[in-house]
Design a protein around this motif. Structure first.
Motif, PDB file in Angstrom:
ATOM      1  N   LEU A   1       0.845  -1.202   0.000  1.00 49.98           N
ATOM      2  CA  LEU A   1       0.000   0.000   0.000  1.00 49.98           C
ATOM      3  C   LEU A   1       0.879   1.250   0.000  1.00 49.98           C
ATOM      4  O   LEU A   1       1.946   1.257   0.600  1.00 49.98           O
ATOM      5  CB  LEU A   1      -0.886   0.039   1.249  1.00 49.98           C
ATOM      6  N   GLU A   2       0.350   2.269  -0.640  1.00 49.05           N
ATOM      7  CA  GLU A   2       1.051   3.565  -0.625  1.00 49.05           C
ATOM      8  C   GLU A   2       0.022   4.670  -0.453  1.00 49.05           C
ATOM      9  O   GLU A   2      -1.108   4.524  -0.942  1.00 49.05           O
ATOM     10  CB  GLU A   2       1.735   3.810  -1.978  1.00 49.05           C
ATOM     11  N   PRO A   3       0.398   5.782   0.193  1.00 50.77           N
ATOM     12  CA  PRO A   3      -0.534   6.914   0.237  1.00 50.77           C
ATOM     13  C   PRO A   3      -0.902   7.303  -1.199  1.00 50.77           C
ATOM     14  O   PRO A   3      -0.027   7.252  -2.075  1.00 50.77           O
ATOM     15  CB  PRO A   3       0.264   8.022   0.918  1.00 50.77           C
ATOM     16  N   ALA A   4      -2.167   7.658  -1.437  1.00 55.21           N
ATOM     17  CA  ALA A   4      -2.610   7.982  -2.795  1.00 55.21           C
ATOM     18  C   ALA A   4      -1.750   9.089  -3.400  1.00 55.21           C
ATOM     19  O   ALA A   4      -1.481   9.088  -4.602  1.00 55.21           O
ATOM     20  CB  ALA A   4      -4.077   8.389  -2.777  1.00 55.21           C
ATOM     21  N   ALA A   5      -1.319  10.026  -2.545  1.00 57.69           N
ATOM     22  CA  ALA A   5      -0.538  11.160  -3.040  1.00 57.69           C
ATOM     23  C   ALA A   5       0.935  10.804  -3.213  1.00 57.69           C
ATOM     24  O   ALA A   5       1.745  11.653  -3.587  1.00 57.69           O
ATOM     25  CB  ALA A   5      -0.688  12.326  -2.073  1.00 57.69           C
ATOM     26  N   GLY A   6       1.288   9.555  -2.927  1.00 57.34           N
ATOM     27  CA  GLY A   6       2.687   9.121  -3.004  1.00 57.34           C
ATOM     28  C   GLY A   6       3.317   9.158  -1.623  1.00 57.34           C
ATOM     29  O   GLY A   6       2.864   9.906  -0.742  1.00 57.34           O
ATOM     30  N   GLY A   7       4.314   8.363  -1.412  1.00 58.05           N
ATOM     31  CA  GLY A   7       4.969   8.327  -0.098  1.00 58.05           C
ATOM     32  C   GLY A   7       5.435   6.925   0.208  1.00 58.05           C
ATOM     33  O   GLY A   7       5.500   6.069  -0.682  1.00 58.05           O
ATOM     34  N   GLU A   8       5.698   6.698   1.494  1.00 55.88           N
ATOM     35  CA  GLU A   8       6.316   5.441   1.903  1.00 55.88           C
ATOM     36  C   GLU A   8       5.349   4.264   1.790  1.00 55.88           C
ATOM     37  O   GLU A   8       4.181   4.362   2.190  1.00 55.88           O
ATOM     38  CB  GLU A   8       6.776   5.593   3.347  1.00 55.88           C
ATOM     39  N   ALA A   9       5.844   3.144   1.269  1.00 58.81           N
ATOM     40  CA  ALA A   9       5.006   1.953   1.107  1.00 58.81           C
ATOM     41  C   ALA A   9       4.963   1.139   2.402  1.00 58.81           C
ATOM     42  O   ALA A   9       5.925   1.120   3.164  1.00 58.81           O
ATOM     43  CB  ALA A   9       5.549   1.098  -0.020  1.00 58.81           C
ATOM     44  N   THR A  10       3.819   0.498   2.644  1.00 62.23           N
ATOM     45  CA  THR A  10       3.691  -0.437   3.767  1.00 62.23           C
ATOM     46  C   THR A  10       3.092  -1.725   3.199  1.00 62.23           C
ATOM     47  O   THR A  10       2.577  -1.728   2.082  1.00 62.23           O
ATOM     48  CB  THR A  10       2.748   0.101   4.872  1.00 62.23           C
ATOM     49  N   THR A  11       3.107  -2.788   4.002  1.00 62.15           N
ATOM     50  CA  THR A  11       2.476  -4.027   3.516  1.00 62.15           C
ATOM     51  C   THR A  11       1.456  -4.523   4.531  1.00 62.15           C
ATOM     52  O   THR A  11       1.578  -4.245   5.733  1.00 62.15           O
ATOM     53  CB  THR A  11       3.515  -5.144   3.281  1.00 62.15           C
ATOM     54  N   ILE A  12       0.454  -5.235   4.042  1.00 63.60           N
ATOM     55  CA  ILE A  12      -0.464  -5.960   4.939  1.00 63.60           C
ATOM     56  C   ILE A  12      -0.708  -7.352   4.363  1.00 63.60           C
ATOM     57  O   ILE A  12      -0.646  -7.554   3.145  1.00 63.60           O
ATOM     58  CB  ILE A  12      -1.821  -5.247   5.197  1.00 63.60           C
ATOM     59  N   GLU A  13      -0.999  -8.284   5.274  1.00 63.98           N
ATOM     60  CA  GLU A  13      -1.230  -9.672   4.878  1.00 63.98           C
ATOM     61  C   GLU A  13      -2.726  -9.949   4.869  1.00 63.98           C
ATOM     62  O   GLU A  13      -3.469  -9.369   5.667  1.00 63.98           O
ATOM     63  CB  GLU A  13      -0.599 -10.634   5.901  1.00 63.98           C
ATOM     64  N   ALA A  14      -3.136 -10.840   3.995  1.00 64.35           N
ATOM     65  CA  ALA A  14      -4.544 -11.227   3.963  1.00 64.35           C
ATOM     66  C   ALA A  14      -4.656 -12.653   3.443  1.00 64.35           C
ATOM     67  O   ALA A  14      -3.755 -13.126   2.744  1.00 64.35           O
ATOM     68  CB  ALA A  14      -5.323 -10.291   3.042  1.00 64.35           C
ATOM     69  N   ASP A  15      -5.752 -13.335   3.791  1.00 62.92           N
ATOM     70  CA  ASP A  15      -5.977 -14.636   3.147  1.00 62.92           C
ATOM     71  C   ASP A  15      -7.056 -14.533   2.079  1.00 62.92           C
ATOM     72  O   ASP A  15      -7.401 -15.513   1.425  1.00 62.92           O
ATOM     73  CB  ASP A  15      -6.285 -15.746   4.168  1.00 62.92           C
ATOM     74  N   CYS A  16      -7.611 -13.311   1.918  1.00 55.94           N
ATOM     75  CA  CYS A  16      -8.556 -13.090   0.814  1.00 55.94           C
ATOM     76  C   CYS A  16      -8.487 -11.615   0.414  1.00 55.94           C
ATOM     77  O   CYS A  16      -8.515 -10.730   1.266  1.00 55.94           O
ATOM     78  CB  CYS A  16      -9.977 -13.451   1.259  1.00 55.94           C
ATOM     79  N   VAL A  17      -8.375 -11.380  -0.881  1.00 57.10           N
ATOM     80  CA  VAL A  17      -8.340  -9.998  -1.399  1.00 57.10           C
ATOM     81  C   VAL A  17      -9.485  -9.850  -2.390  1.00 57.10           C
ATOM     82  O   VAL A  17      -9.590 -10.636  -3.339  1.00 57.10           O
ATOM     83  CB  VAL A  17      -6.990  -9.713  -2.116  1.00 57.10           C
ATOM     84  N   LEU A  18     -10.350  -8.878  -2.142  1.00 57.37           N
ATOM     85  CA  LEU A  18     -11.462  -8.629  -3.071  1.00 57.37           C
ATOM     86  C   LEU A  18     -11.136  -7.388  -3.911  1.00 57.37           C
ATOM     87  O   LEU A  18     -10.936  -6.301  -3.363  1.00 57.37           O
ATOM     88  CB  LEU A  18     -12.774  -8.405  -2.286  1.00 57.37           C
ATOM     89  N   VAL A  19     -11.075  -7.572  -5.218  1.00 58.94           N
ATOM     90  CA  VAL A  19     -10.831  -6.433  -6.115  1.00 58.94           C
ATOM     91  C   VAL A  19     -12.187  -5.885  -6.548  1.00 58.94           C
ATOM     92  O   VAL A  19     -12.948  -6.559  -7.253  1.00 58.94           O
ATOM     93  CB  VAL A  19      -9.996  -6.858  -7.347  1.00 58.94           C
ATOM     94  N   SER A  20     -12.515  -4.700  -6.085  1.00 62.09           N
ATOM     95  CA  SER A  20     -13.823  -4.098  -6.424  1.00 62.09           C
ATOM     96  C   SER A  20     -13.613  -2.610  -6.687  1.00 62.09           C
ATOM     97  O   SER A  20     -14.022  -1.759  -5.915  1.00 62.09           O
ATOM     98  CB  SER A  20     -14.829  -4.322  -5.289  1.00 62.09           C
ATOM     99  N   ILE A  21     -12.936  -2.357  -7.818  1.00 62.41           N
ATOM    100  CA  ILE A  21     -12.578  -0.964  -8.141  1.00 62.41           C
ATOM    101  C   ILE A  21     -13.422  -0.432  -9.293  1.00 62.41           C
ATOM    102  O   ILE A  21     -13.060   0.538  -9.944  1.00 62.41           O
ATOM    103  CB  ILE A  21     -11.078  -0.825  -8.462  1.00 62.41           C
ATOM    104  N   GLY A  22     -14.548  -1.064  -9.547  1.00 61.90           N
ATOM    105  CA  GLY A  22     -15.437  -0.582 -10.603  1.00 61.90           C
ATOM    106  C   GLY A  22     -15.657  -1.632 -11.676  1.00 61.90           C
ATOM    107  O   GLY A  22     -15.084  -2.727 -11.614  1.00 61.90           O
ATOM    108  N   ARG A  23     -16.487  -1.301 -12.647  1.00 64.02           N
ATOM    109  CA  ARG A  23     -16.795  -2.214 -13.751  1.00 64.02           C
ATOM    110  C   ARG A  23     -16.640  -1.470 -15.073  1.00 64.02           C
ATOM    111  O   ARG A  23     -16.781  -0.254 -15.117  1.00 64.02           O
ATOM    112  CB  ARG A  23     -18.220  -2.770 -13.577  1.00 64.02           C
ATOM    113  N   ARG A  24     -16.354  -2.218 -16.130  1.00 64.25           N
ATOM    114  CA  ARG A  24     -16.160  -1.586 -17.439  1.00 64.25           C
ATOM    115  C   ARG A  24     -17.091  -2.246 -18.465  1.00 64.25           C
ATOM    116  O   ARG A  24     -17.387  -3.441 -18.371  1.00 64.25           O
ATOM    117  CB  ARG A  24     -14.703  -1.673 -17.864  1.00 64.25           C
TER     118      ARG A  24
END
Ligand code: FAD
Ligand code: NAD
Length: 466
Positions: A252-275
């Protein structure tokens, strides 16, 4: 060009979602010889197969589970020992889908709509190939809907990294689900799995969830979902997802740019819109092209740039909503039949089926202010007697009216039954109501809808119960 007698059909609809199947049925009702091409095994499109219907089946079941598990029912004197049977929950979801998609098949037969099974691609302005079969039609309606927008560099494997379809079918409750995108899908499906026991983190690029909704409503709903346990990382972007076995590491990074961090998950849902779905349609063969956003441009009557070709639903500009697609389906068929089909695109209600529900119709306060001076009335659900009795204190109703004419420009609600409450606001606005009209309409007591009346009274500064 072939004369009328040479066409196989008066109308060929491509896609049997809420836009397409409704257009086909209405066209047949109007006496037009109609076919509908659909590449899925079942009718009903995204909405019935993998969208509105299965998500609501999981939202309803998980809401009841949550009420039993989180002590809300015990507060009413109903003690339960709660055990999750996820297989049965999925079973009732599949059942709802089967019954409703089968229902469309019945309606097609009843109305004599021919279902052409297969993927359609244009071969000319009045001709289409459907799975190897050449079909001609005087009018062709493109109702091919939309698909998930991929996140560059992130592969959806439907196991660890899922889209909405995968998120409806998870075989077990994740320990930690990270939702990418704080829009409608992220909040609805994130809520399902949070209620069933997952820790849910929602990463949203913007500084607030639910883009397109009224500013107050976005802030207030964020507070409510946070209180329910969803963790939000606003103004944050996901720059990478690395999957290792059954775990994912997100960068992950701040939207405006900056230092990256990480997080762990056992499920990731991608829901950023539809085309919009236009790939493979061979639009060029019909003399058509999609705009920069992949949408098919239409005029007020749903006509594309090519005579005899029409388009509706998620594939055209506008909100991607089933009821908007359905209304367009009716209107386009009426226009093809020489009638005057109309959809008022200024009054399309929008509902997020979380608990409480979030709903709105018309302009946000921000958009209304850009057009002129407004008056705003608000009423909190905590002061509504029915919400109070039902132990549903969260939420509010907000009515936005034109300062000079008092005409209602927008209504926004957060309430357990906001999706139902918003219908009266849409109807009032369709009839050109003022806030005074709503304030002087007798509302049954005790109902959540009285909060709409009180918010309208608040526009004049005279609510009774606050
Ligand atoms: P679709 O429903 O997408 O249907 C298009 C159909 O066309 C599909 O079946 C596809 O297989 C078929 N097709 C595509 N290309 C071709 C081709 N070349 N040949 C033949 N067939 C083709 N909206 C709401 O209003 N309320 C909700 O609660 C809601 N919940 C949702 C939940 C989820 C998880 C998702 C993903 C969406 C939800 N939506 C909801 C949005 C809603 O599903 C869409 O707005 C709606 O389905 C659009 O209808 P449509 O007819 O334009 O397209
Ligand atoms: P959305 O547009 O509602 O929300 C997507 C969110 O993802 C936005 O808030 C956006 O800012 C954010 N985003 C985009 N890129 C990002 C990134 N890289 N990192 C983090 N966040 C990012 O889309 P959705 O939730 O995927 O839903 C798709 C469509 O389906 C919507 O148009 C909606 O109308 C429809 N839908 C409707 C309902 C309903 O009516 N109840 C339910 C589900 C879906």
């Amino acid at each position: 060009m072939a004369d009328e007698q040479q066409y196989d059909y008066d109308v060929l609809v491509i896609g049997a979602g809420p836009g397409g199947y409704v257009a086909a049925i209405r066209a047949a009702q109007l006496g037009l010889k109609t076919a509908c091409a659909e590449s899925r095994e079942t009718l009903g499109g995204t909405c019935l197969n993998v969208g509105c219907i299965p998500s609501k089946a999981m939202l309803h079941a998980s809401e009841l589970y949550d009420h039993a598990a989180n002590g809300a029912m015990a507060k009413l004197g109903i003690r339960t020992t709660v055990e999750l049977d996820l297989d049965t929950m999925h079973g009732q979801r599949r059942d709802a889908v089967k019954q409703l998609t089968g229902g469309i098949e019945f309606l097609f037969k009843k109305n004599k709509v021919t279902w052409l099974k297969g993927r359609a691609a244009f071969t000319g302005a009045h001709s289409v190939d459907v799975g190897g079969q050449a079909v001609t039609a005087k009018n062709i309606v493109i109702a091919t809907g939309s698909s998930v927008t991929p996140l560059p560099g992130v592969t959806i494997d439907q196991k660890v990294v899922v889209d909405s379809t995968g998120a409806l079918e998870l075989p077990k409750v994740p320990e930690h689900m990270v939702v990418i995108g704080g829009g409608v899908i992220g909040l609805e499906l994130g809520s399902v799995w949070r209620r069933l026991g997952a820790k849910v983190t929602c990463v949203e690029f913007l500084d607030q969830i639910l883009p397109g909704f009224d500013g107050d409503i976005r802030k207030e709903s964020n507070k409510i979902f946070k209180k329910q346990g969803i963790e939000f990382r606003l103004s944050t972007k996901v720059t990478g997802v690395a999957v290792n076995g059954d775990k994912a590491t997100l960068t992950l990074e701040p939207a405006a740019g900056g230092e990256a961090t990480t997080i762990e998950a056992d499920c990731v849902l991608v829901s950023i819109g539809r085309r919009p779905n236009t790939d493979g349609l061979a639009l060029d063969k019909a003399g058509l092209s999609a705009n920069q956003r992949g949408q098919i441009e239409i005029d007020h009557d749903f006509r594309t740039a090519v005579d005899g070709i029409w388009a509706i639903g998620d594939v055209v500009p506008g909100p991607m909503l089933a009821h908007k697609a359905e209304d367009e389906g009716i209107a386009v068929a009426e226009n093809i039949a020489g009638q005057h089909g109309i959809v008022n695109h200024d009054i399309i209600p929008s509902v997020v089926y979380t608990w409480p529900e979030v709903a709105g119709v018309g302009l946000t306060e921000e958009a209304a202010k850009e057009r002129g001076e407004v008056k705003v009335g608000k009423f909190p659900m905590v002061a509504n007697s029915r919400a109070k009795t039902n132990h549903e204190p969260d939420g509010l109703v907000k009515v936005i009216a034109d300062a000079k004419t008092d005409r209602v420009l927008g209504v926004w609600c957060i309430a357990s039954v906001a999706g139902t409450m918003i219908a009266q606001a849409a109807q009032a606005m369709e009839f050109g109501a003022t806030s005074e009209d709503i304030a002087y309409t007798c509302h049954a007591h005790p109902t959540h809808s009285e909060a709409v009346k009180e918010a309208a009274m608040a526009v004049q500064g005279k609510p009774i119960h606050i």
